[in-house]
Design an enzyme around this catalytic site. Structure first.
Site, PDB file in Angstrom:
ATOM      1  N   LYS A 249       0.864  -1.179   0.000  1.00 11.66           N
ATOM      2  CA  LYS A 249       0.000   0.000   0.000  1.00 11.66           C
ATOM      3  C   LYS A 249       0.901   1.229   0.000  1.00 11.66           C
ATOM      4  CE  LYS A 249      -1.821   2.999   2.175  1.00 11.66           C
ATOM      5  NZ  LYS A 249      -1.822   4.494   1.939  1.00 11.66           N
TER       6      LYS A 249
ATOM      7  N   GLU B   9       9.924   2.090  10.646  1.00 13.03           N
ATOM      8  CA  GLU B   9      10.933   3.135  10.497  1.00 13.03           C
ATOM      9  C   GLU B   9      10.170   4.449  10.515  1.00 13.03           C
ATOM     10  OE1 GLU B   9      13.653   5.157   7.114  1.00 13.03           O
ATOM     11  OE2 GLU B   9      13.377   2.990   6.938  1.00 13.03           O
TER      12      GLU B   9
ATOM     13  N   CYS C  34      13.904  10.868   6.588  1.00 14.43           N
ATOM     14  CA  CYS C  34      13.853  10.538   8.013  1.00 14.43           C
ATOM     15  C   CYS C  34      15.213  10.720   8.685  1.00 14.43           C
ATOM     16  CB  CYS C  34      13.352   9.116   8.210  1.00 14.43           C
ATOM     17  SG  CYS C  34      14.353   7.875   7.359  1.00 14.43           S
TER      18      CYS C  34
ATOM     19  N   GLU D 184       9.274  17.181  14.358  1.00 14.80           N
ATOM     20  CA  GLU D 184       9.785  16.884  13.025  1.00 14.80           C
ATOM     21  C   GLU D 184       9.101  17.775  11.987  1.00 14.80           C
ATOM     22  OE1 GLU D 184      11.004  12.915  10.569  1.00 14.80           O
ATOM     23  OE2 GLU D 184       8.957  12.985  11.317  1.00 14.80           O
TER      24      GLU D 184
END
Length: 505
Positions: free
Chosen positions: A191, A266, A300, A399
């Site tokens: 997905k 992750e 990331c 973030e």
């Protein structure tokens, strides 16, 4: 014609199929629309114009794909590692053959610049080659001696797995997750992120044209709240590999709890790059700029917090500001562009709001700090640097996932370590120093799954990749990937006649 005009013409040719046919799901070897016929629109961040209508999969589509993966699993799992290796190498060859198409489509779908995306496509092929070569040893185990006993371990593929990938560098990250799953003998339901679905369609098509059996790899497009939720809850899916936001990872864990899903996450990062006065400052400044401004800051492992020793703080931040101000922002298909548009207007709005928040909290704008009027009028934001940042500011704790760097001064080694660890995340860290003993001490104390010393993020595929705290669960890379996609079985053999306990006289 200029290089940009030539590349635009090529990109339009590659995109024509999606604009005509849309982006379909792919289940049991067949391209198909969503079962209920619904679609959603994918737009380009370059000019906000539609790229394609995308099949909007939901629970029924996921169920169909999961059953296809379950049906294909026994034969794929039973195939020899050598045979799987051959198939995965053919997929890698096919990726290389279509690398330009993949890169151009990814540029227009994500806003990432060509200088990085042309390498990302080839990196995807490298991922397949690496795990292809490991497929013959995937089931290998250990021989463990005990008193009067020999233990033999072996590994077996866990079954059909779900892979949910993000919108940043989606092609490469899809290969990073799916290649080891296939090498292990698992089947897959993929997905992709709704913001960047195009290259996922190319990838499954490439795989089956290269000889992957139907049903081994299935693709369902959709949103997290419908297709994603259905995938994480489906009883035939034994594990979920996910790359994305920490908050979404938490939701996936809750959704998979009833079926005891194994999860591999992750997640987000607020990674520090720590620069001591004894470092090679020119190299450190180049690395700090690279790790936050490459890939539009949408990565990331970006070094979004710059921790600098007080004695060199003004000098070093000026060096980084100078680099930031000279970075070329432009069309992603322009070979000279370094930073392109952010993925979507929703994300652009978020990044610009953080820039306002930082100024409201008292941080000093040293470079950038505004929307950039780029070609096409898309989601461009200038490479930005804030100085005089405190670690308790939101800009230092949350973030941003964009080209925004926050520079924080520190007094000494203990202060630097305390600041570096004082966030909820723990994915990566970067350390610049010429003191070898400090490098060992500091990297050992840093709360992160990965640390690079005197280097930017330079990946070695056999090494483990992953984070701690809110940055993730589990590790990718080398045998660590097989630890997730496979079950370990122990078989104990008695080597001497030993006394069996008697319960009856």
């Amino acid at each position: 014609m200029s290089d940009l005009q030539t590349n635009l013409a090529k990109a339009q040719a590659y995109l024509a199929r999606f604009q005509q046919d849309g982006v379909l799901n792919h289940i049991a070897g067949k391209a198909m629309p969503a079962l209920d016929g619904t679609t959603f629109e994918s737009i380009s961040p370059v000019d906000l114009k539609p790229l394609a209508r995308v099949a909007h999969g939901k629970a029924g589509d996921i169920d169909l794909a999961a059953k296809a993966a379950k049906e294909a699993f026994p034969a794929w799992a039973a195939m020899s590692g050598k045979a799987r290796r051959a198939t995965l190498h053919k997929i890698a060859d096919a990726i290389v053959a279509r690398a330009e198409e993949i890169a151009f489509v990814e540029c227009m779908d994500t806003g990432q610049t060509l200088r990085f995306m042309e390498k990302a496509a080839l990196r995807g092929a490298e991922n397949f080659r690496f795990f292809a070569d490991k497929a013959p040893e995937a089931r290998d185990g250990k021989s463990l001696q005990g008193p009067g006993q020999v233990n033999m371990t072996t590994r077996h593929p866990i079954g059909p797995v779900g892979v949910i990938t993000p919108w940043n560098t989606p092609f490469m990250l899809s290969t990073w997750k799916i290649a080891p799953a296939l090498a292990a003998g698992c089947t897959v339901v993929h997905k992709p992120a709704e913001f960047s679905p195009l290259t996922a369609r190319l990838l499954v098509e490439i795989a089956e044209e290269a000889g992957l059996p139907p049903g081994v790899w299935n693709l369902v497009n959709g949103l997290g709240e419908d297709a994603g939720k259905s995938l994480t809850e489906h009883p035939d899916i034994k594990a979920i590999g996910f790359v994305g936001e920490s908050r979404t990872g938490s939701m996936i864990m809750k959704q998979g709890a009833d079926t005891l899903k194994r999860v591999h996450f992750e997640l987000g990062g607020k990674n520090p790059v720590v620069v001591f006065a004894d470092a090679d400052l020119d190299r450190a400044a180049d690395a700090a700029a690279f790790m936050i401004y490459s890939l539009n800051g949408e990565r990331c492992t970006s070094s979004s917090r710059l921790l600098v020793e007080e004695s060199i703080y003004e000098r070093f931040t000026a060096m980084v500001a100078d680099r930031a101000s000279r970075i070329k922002v432009g069309h992603p298909l322009d070979p000279e562009s370094v930073v392109g548009p952010l993925i979507h207007p929703v994300h652009e709005k978020k990044v610009l709001e953080y820039i306002d928040i930082a100024q409201g909290e008292g941080a000093t704008l040293a470079a950038g700090g505004a929307k950039y009027e780029g070609p096409g009028g898309g989601c461009y934001v200038s490479p930005t640097l804030f100085t005089n940042v405190r670690n308790d500011m939101r800009i230092a704790q949350e973030e941003v996932f964009g080209p925004v760097l926050s520079a924080i001064p520190f007094r000494d080694e203990a202060d630097a370590l305390a600041i570096a660890n004082d966030v909820q995340y723990g994915l990566a860290g970067y350390l610049w120093t010429s003191d070898v003993t400090r490098a060992f001490r500091f990297s050992d104390g840093l709360q992160a799954g990965m640390v690079w010393v005197n280097s930017e993020n330079s990946r070695h595929l056999p090494a483990p990749f992953g984070g701690v705290k809110s940055s993730g669960i589990g590790r990718d890379g080398g045998d660590w990937s097989f630890d997730f996609y496979m079950e370990t079985k122990n078989i104990a053999f008695a080597t001497i006649p030993h006394a069996i306990p008697k319960l009856a006289k």
